[in-house]
Enzyme design. Structure first.
Site, PDB file in Angstrom:
ATOM      1  N   ASN A 186      51.837  32.961  63.525  1.00 58.68           N
ATOM      2  CA  ASN A 186      51.752  31.856  64.483  1.00 58.68           C
ATOM      3  C   ASN A 186      51.694  32.327  65.929  1.00 58.68           C
ATOM      4  O   ASN A 186      52.219  31.668  66.828  1.00 58.68           O
ATOM      5  CB  ASN A 186      52.926  30.884  64.312  1.00 58.68           C
TER       6      ASN A 186
ATOM      7  N   HIS B 296      39.537  36.293  67.380  1.00 53.67           N
ATOM      8  CA  HIS B 296      40.786  35.604  67.055  1.00 53.67           C
ATOM      9  C   HIS B 296      41.841  36.659  66.742  1.00 53.67           C
ATOM     10  O   HIS B 296      41.643  37.481  65.847  1.00 53.67           O
ATOM     11  CB  HIS B 296      40.555  34.698  65.838  1.00 53.67           C
ATOM     12  N   THR B 297      42.937  36.671  67.485  1.00 49.91           N
ATOM     13  CA  THR B 297      43.992  37.658  67.266  1.00 49.91           C
ATOM     14  C   THR B 297      45.264  36.965  66.784  1.00 49.91           C
ATOM     15  O   THR B 297      45.501  35.794  67.061  1.00 49.91           O
ATOM     16  CB  THR B 297      44.307  38.455  68.551  1.00 49.91           C
ATOM     17  N   ASN B 298      46.078  37.726  66.065  1.00 47.94           N
ATOM     18  CA  ASN B 298      47.367  37.219  65.617  1.00 47.94           C
ATOM     19  C   ASN B 298      48.289  38.411  65.398  1.00 47.94           C
ATOM     20  O   ASN B 298      47.827  39.528  65.116  1.00 47.94           O
ATOM     21  CB  ASN B 298      47.227  36.412  64.322  1.00 47.94           C
TER      22      ASN B 298
ATOM     23  N   GLU C 118      52.106  42.768  61.014  1.00 50.26           N
ATOM     24  CA  GLU C 118      50.651  42.756  60.939  1.00 50.26           C
ATOM     25  C   GLU C 118      50.043  42.500  62.310  1.00 50.26           C
ATOM     26  O   GLU C 118      50.588  41.735  63.110  1.00 50.26           O
ATOM     27  CB  GLU C 118      50.214  41.652  59.967  1.00 50.26           C
TER      28      GLU C 118
ATOM     29  N   ASP D 228      31.054  25.908  73.814  1.00 47.18           N
ATOM     30  CA  ASP D 228      31.455  25.253  72.586  1.00 47.18           C
ATOM     31  C   ASP D 228      32.451  26.099  71.811  1.00 47.18           C
ATOM     32  O   ASP D 228      32.529  27.318  71.994  1.00 47.18           O
ATOM     33  CB  ASP D 228      30.212  24.983  71.710  1.00 47.18           C
TER      34      ASP D 228
ATOM     35  N   GLU E 114      40.154  39.213  64.173  1.00 49.36           N
ATOM     36  CA  GLU E 114      39.241  38.461  63.326  1.00 49.36           C
ATOM     37  C   GLU E 114      38.079  37.953  64.176  1.00 49.36           C
ATOM     38  O   GLU E 114      38.288  37.334  65.221  1.00 49.36           O
ATOM     39  CB  GLU E 114      39.974  37.292  62.672  1.00 49.36           C
TER      40      GLU E 114
ATOM     41  N   ASP F 256      46.231  41.427  63.691  1.00 50.83           N
ATOM     42  CA  ASP F 256      44.922  40.952  63.232  1.00 50.83           C
ATOM     43  C   ASP F 256      43.896  40.926  64.349  1.00 50.83           C
ATOM     44  O   ASP F 256      44.190  40.487  65.462  1.00 50.83           O
ATOM     45  CB  ASP F 256      45.028  39.509  62.709  1.00 50.83           C
TER      46      ASP F 256
END
Length: 237
Positions: free
Chosen positions: A129, A119-121, A102, A143, A106, A104
């Site tokens: 992870n 956000h990647t994975n 996969e 922030d 996001e 990702d």
């Protein structure tokens, strides 16, 4: 990935609340199935536009009808406008089964005026992870997105809506018989040129610049998360 071990993938997309969850071709009626959301996902403009909505009851999602072995895939996304704290609009590619592969992408929502965070994975053989996070070069901000979850979703702004259009897949499609639409040679000599594409030296330097200036989390730097040692790919040059 070596061709002998390639796993066909689907593209899936969804809009969720504080959770996750990507997509071939030009017409959404022909090329995608709405998979969940009880009417919250809509195909509009004669199939040129698809919208996903999220309210306090449910999000929504869709996925490609085709599976792909290799490909170059484009999609334009319009993220949730205004206060999007607590929402995630996602675009990802995934094979099926417990040992799935996969990729990702996001997009983590935030308060009005604050930046979205990408956000990647990457999952391999069912194990992820491998998260990294980036600011999108759109605003200056110091922030964390939604302040690490401290900023709660403002449901008075619901439904939250994201849009998708101009999908294009220059890709090898897997047929129902298991055959690929791509061959080692092409009749026009150019249609499979993307198979040979790679980052040139200029693109590699640009990637390093983005990592230096906009990366805000890298799993390969998180020694507390991996007390037994960082994953092996983190030491790869």
């Amino acid at each position: 990935m070596a061709s002998s071990s390639v796993t066909p993938i689907l593209l899936l997309v969804s809009i969720l609340i504080c959770s996750i969850v990507a997509t071939s071709a030009a017409n959404f009626y022909q090329d995608f199935d709405i998979t969940w959301g009880d009417g919250r996902a809509k195909i509009l403009n004669n199939g040129d536009l698809l919208t996903l909505s999220l309210d306090k009851t449910s999000g929504s999602g869709f996925q490609s009808k085709s599976q792909y072995l290799f490909g170059k895939i484009d999609m334009q996304l319009k993220l949730v406008a205004g206060n999007s704290a607590g929402t995630v609009t996602a675009y990802y590619l995934s094979s099926q089964g417990p040992t799935h592969d996969e990729i990702d992408f996001e997009f983590l929502g935030n308060l009005s005026g604050d930046p979205y965070i990408l956000h990647t994975n990457v999952f391999s053989q069912g194990k992820g992870n491998r998260e990294q996070q980036f600011y999108l070069c759109l605003w200056n901000a110091d922030d964390w997105a939604t302040r690490g979850g401290l900023v709660k979703t403002d449901w008075t702004k619901a439904p939250f809506t994201a849009s998708y259009r101009n999908f294009n897949a220059n890709a090898c499609v897997l047929s129902s018989s298991g055959a690929s639409s791509c061959t080692s040679s092409s009749s026009n000599g150019n249609s499979n040129a993307w198979l040979e594409e790679q980052l040139d030296s200029t693109s590699q330097e640009r990637l390093k610049w983005v990592q230096k200036n906009y990366m805000i989390y890298n799993y390969c730097s998180d020694s507390k998360r991996f007390p037994q040692g960082l994953p092996p790919e983190c030491t790869t040059a």
